[in-house]
Design an enzyme around this catalytic site. Structure first.
Site, mmCIF file in Angstrom:
data_model
loop_
_atom_site.group_PDB
_atom_site.id
_atom_site.type_symbol
_atom_site.label_atom_id
_atom_site.label_comp_id
_atom_site.label_asym_id
_atom_site.label_seq_id
_atom_site.Cartn_x
_atom_site.Cartn_y
_atom_site.Cartn_z
ATOM 1 N N LEU A 17 0.723 -1.215 -0.079
ATOM 2 C CA LEU A 17 -0.009 0.067 0.042
ATOM 3 C C LEU A 17 0.952 1.284 0.219
ATOM 4 O O LEU A 17 0.390 2.323 -0.515
ATOM 5 C CB LEU A 17 -1.007 -0.116 1.448
ATOM 6 C CG LEU A 17 -2.068 -1.066 1.186
ATOM 7 C CD1 LEU A 17 -2.581 -0.936 2.891
ATOM 8 C CD2 LEU A 17 -3.162 -1.089 0.185
ATOM 9 N N GLY A 62 7.964 1.740 8.183
ATOM 10 C CA GLY A 62 8.299 0.828 7.367
ATOM 11 C C GLY A 62 7.076 0.550 6.488
ATOM 12 O O GLY A 62 6.264 1.285 6.062
ATOM 13 N N ASP A 67 0.931 13.032 17.645
ATOM 14 C CA ASP A 67 1.362 12.877 16.038
ATOM 15 C C ASP A 67 -0.009 13.000 15.265
ATOM 16 O O ASP A 67 -0.134 12.244 14.219
ATOM 17 C CB ASP A 67 2.210 11.803 15.746
ATOM 18 C CG ASP A 67 3.015 12.049 14.402
ATOM 19 O OD1 ASP A 67 3.022 13.180 13.725
ATOM 20 O OD2 ASP A 67 3.132 11.070 13.598
#
Length: 830
Positions: A520, A526, A639
């Site tokens: 994707l 990662g 975040d």
């Protein structure tokens, strides 16, 4: 001609004196209040005032009561809600028969108090409770009081319920709009039957129902920036009255409850902020909507779908149970027989909101066993419970007909056991299934044990130094290779994760051996792959790269946090894999990608309707509210950004990527030397000093809100002089041109005042100092507030673009770890 007008005209020879500008709390028959002279009554200690006002943008005049000791004019009661005065000719007085009356220039009566007793020496007085009362001089008995006729506001000391002697009902009704205080569709009061409920109505339809009173207090303690609110609810039920009332323990606090067009909300005044802060709201989520899941349906907000049948029941529609089918509810899996009582069992259900009590029966003197017998002997009885939970439980409540409006309550809610009538054969089937499962498990354990003994014997014979494969424990970083193991000592079991483990081979097969066609995309963690489990469920597989700047700490943190969090607006973690030096997380797959895909993609620019954007904003706020206030652990995300907001098939937002999140304790700030996050979303105190708190997430939300409103990215938008989106929005705000910020692709333009209020809220979230920013609960309150009442923002932080060198002035050494804009649900590489 109205009787009161007649009385006024027949008394025209009386001489009236107008109340002077000096504060007084009462008037007699020889005094009056005049709108043209701007006279008011002020309660003895100065808390409330009575006078004339115009709501919102209306020119109509109303007689009302408002808080006198705060800078924001907040009206709590209106006399002539149905009959405004078109000019400033209003006159409030006590007429010759001793009744308060409101007149206009043509002597027309616009409102009058319907006192049933005539006062000889009447006095109308405004009390410090906010109650306007009519009484005889030198007597304390009230002949009439405004507390008996509430508007949209419930004040401490005010009753909500019934006077059974006179048939008087005290009920809240919403204002029709900010400009019109006449009663709207929404009302909130007590439904009068054997086991009374507090019910919110929308017109003639039930909209929401509270948890039935179970003898426990609904009160609580709340603290807002030094303002302590401590109140207590009381329920009174006798042959004369039936009502709820709440009282403040600390009378210095200013608190009110308000019914608006969509919910009931509690507010407390925070002096330091000079504003109202919302401390409770109902309905708080979709499961509070009345009877959403139909008969015998249990609404569980953390499940998908949120409607589930109670154990022993099945959906009415067997083919599918989508939202359109939920209201049809559930039916029994095994039908009841009334002829043989031996074939009846009562199954205990814990943690449920008790069903709607419209068809119920109450006896406060029975114990639970007597209640069970009473229900057993009546074929129409479907369930029973203790009606009072004090001192271990007492009283008997019995339900007839189908059980409706049930939901799963939170662990800290007022909960009591419910006993539902079931067929004994249903219980027998259940017991047989349990026995069968136990046998299968025992056999499986024996087989597994036998298989495991083979390598163990080989190991013993070869004296090979192996490791015990016992349990999954994140606490020992020394065992990061292979399976994470635990020694036979059994120490540290509290650190074990309650999370499904996937084998590396099963994950490989699911992702077609991590093929490029399944990839994707790739972020700071990662690569992310699309996968399909053996049961056909689609998943997103997040594989830790060995070269990643993030690593074991982030994976451990994300897995531990998400495993403990359950909310519709948080991404669901399904399991993990930690085999063969691999560290992998498996998530639910969300087909609509992430929010940044829709907002910033120049080719696939989407979300053209305003309703969808506000739906996304609301979901993000609800997810943050859960993290900050209602989850078992208070979580700071650290975040929050557009790429970490994933969207399901219905465009419901889900906050993801908790690798950088932190468990938070206390009300202040915490510090770290390791500054992680994404530039452009970080608050100034965090980026420069490593200080973070719930206000850090609020700042990030402010950036995200501007991006949703404008369709522009904060760090990628430049107008002039290296200005960023925050600075651009601020310049437009200062010059009264904020509408230019609106995303031009929006098909349905939102109301101007609504759009401007959203920008106002975003700028408040972006204030330089963390203490000036609202909390997430404050933000929710602001979305429901009159835009004119929102505080004005100061110049926001990071109003102009900064390079990374600007962070170098910090006393700390920042480590900007997350450049991960890659969500786990992108369908194709970008």
């Amino acid at each position: 001609m109205d009787i009161f007008a007649s009385v006024f005209l027949s008394s025209s020879l009386l001489v009236f004196s107008f109340v002077s500008s000096d504060a007084v709390d009462s008037i007699t028959q020889s005094q009056s209040l005049s709108d043209s002279k701007n006279t008011t009554l002020v309660s003895k200690n100065g808390r409330f005032a009575l006078g004339f006002f115009s709501p919102g943008n209306s020119n109509n005049r109303y007689l009302g009561i408002w808080y006198n000791n705060i800078p924001v004019k907040t009206v709590v009661w209106v006399a002539n809600r149905l009959d405004p005065i078109p000019d400033s000719s209003g006159l409030f007085m006590v007429n010759s028969i001793g009744s308060p009356v409101l007149l206009s220039s043509n002597k027309a009566v616009h409102w009058s108090a319907n006192s049933t007793k005539q006062a000889r020496n009447p006095i109308v007085q405004l009390l410090d409770s906010g109650n306007l009362v009519l009484r005889e001089e030198n007597e304390d008995n009230y002949l009439w009081q405004s507390f008996d006729y509430p508007s949209d506001t419930w004040l401490p000391g005010m009753k909500i319920g019934w006077d059974l002697r006179t048939g008087l009902e005290r009920r809240l009704t919403e204002w029709k709009s900010l400009d019109d205080p006449s009663p709207g569709e929404m009302s909130w009061g007590m439904e009068l039957h054997n086991f009374p409920d507090l019910v919110m109505m929308k017109g003639s339809q039930k909209y929401m129902r509270s948890v039935p009173w179970n003898g426990d207090s609904f009160g609580g303690i709340y603290e807002f920036q030094g303002t302590l609110v401590y109140y207590n609810f009381t329920f009174v039920s006798n042959k004369y009255e039936l009502y709820f009332i709440y009282e403040l323990i600390n009378n210095s606090a200013i608190i009110r409850a308000v019914l608006n067009q969509s919910m009931y909300m509690g507010y407390v005044w925070v002096g330091e902020k000079e504003g109202w802060s919302m401390y409770l709201n109902s309905p708080k989520d979709k499961c509070d909507v009345y009877n959403l899941c139909g008969a015998y349906g249990n609404c569980i907000i953390s499940e998908s779908p949120i409607c589930q049948c109670l154990e022993g029941f099945k959906p009415v529609s067997l083919e599918t149970w989508d939202p359109d089918e939920w209201s049809r509810g559930c039916i029994r899996s095994t039908q009841l027989s009334c002829q043989d009582k031996d074939k009846i069992r009562f199954v205990k259900f814990a943690g449920l909101k008790l069903p709607a009590t419209t068809y119920s029966w109450l006896n406060v003197s029975m114990n639970l066993e007597e209640c069970r017998v009473k229900c057993l002997n009546n074929c129409s009885c479907t369930a029973y419970a203790n009606s009072d939970m004090k001192d271990g439980g007492s009283g008997c409540a019995i339900w007839f007909n189908d059980l409706t409006d049930i939901r799963q309550l939170e662990a800290n809610s007022n909960r009591q056991d419910l006993y539902i009538r079931m067929s004994a054969s249903e219980q027998e089937v259940k017991n047989k299934q349990k026995t069968k499962v136990v046998v299968i498990v025992v056999v499986a354990i024996a087989i597994v044990f036998g298989v495991l003994m083979i390598p163990y014997c080989i190991w013993k014979r070869s004296n090979f130094r192996g490791e015990d494969l016992i349990s999954f424990d994140f606490s020992n970083r020394a065992t990061q290779r292979g399976l994470i193991n635990k020694k036979r000592t059994g120490k540290g079991r509290n650190n074990e994760m309650e999370l499904p483990l996937f084998s590396f081979s099963s994950v490989s097969i699911a992702t077609n051996y991590f093929s490029a066609t399944n990839k994707l995309g790739e972020g700071g963690f990662g690569p992310v792959y699309k996968g399909s489990l053996l049961n056909g469920q689609l998943v997103a597989v997040k594989r830790l790269s060995r070269k990643s700047g993030q690593g074991w700490e982030e994976l451990k943190n994300e897995a531990m946090l998400i495993a403990k969090l359950q909310h519709n607006n948080l991404v669901k973690l399904l399991g993990c894999c930690i085999e063969r030096d691999e560290k992998i997380l498996i998530y639910e797959y969300l087909p609509n990608k992430s929010l940044d895909y829709f907002l910033f993609d120049p080719i696939r620019h989407g979300i053209k309707d305003w309703a969808t954007r506000t739906h996304i904003i609301e979901g993000i706020v609800q997810g943050l509210l859960y993290l900050h206030q209602y989850s078992r652990l208070q979580i700071i995300h650290r975040d929050l950004k557009a790429s970490n907001i994933l969207l399901d098939k219905d465009m419901n937002p889900k906050i993801s990527d908790f690798g950088l999140a932190r468990i938070f304790c206390g009300n202040g700030s915490q510090a770290t030397n390791r500054i992680v996050g994404t530039y452009g979303y970080m608050s100034p105190e965090y980026a420069m000093e490593g200080l973070f708190s719930v206000k850090s997430d609020v700042f990030s939300f402010g950036v995200l809100l501007l991006e949703i409103l404008s369709g522009k990215k904060n760090t990628g938008f430049y107008e002039s002089d290296s200005i960023n989106l925050i600075g651009y929005a601020w310049n437009l705000w200062k010059s009264n041109r904020s509408l230019e910020l609106m995303d031009p692709i929006l098909g349905d333009t939102p109301p101007t005042n609504v759009f401007l209020s959203y920008i106002n809220i975003a700028l408040l979230c972006l204030q330089e100092n963390a203490v000036d920013r609202p909390t997430i609960s404050d933000v929710i309150s602001m979305f429901n507030k009159d835009p004119a009442l929102l505080p004005s923002p100061k110049k926001p932080a990071f109003s102009f673009g900064r390079g990374m060198e600007d962070l170098g002035s910090s006393k700390r050494n920042p480590e900007i770890c997350s450049l991960n804009d890659m969500p786990v649900s992108i369908l194709e590489a970008r």
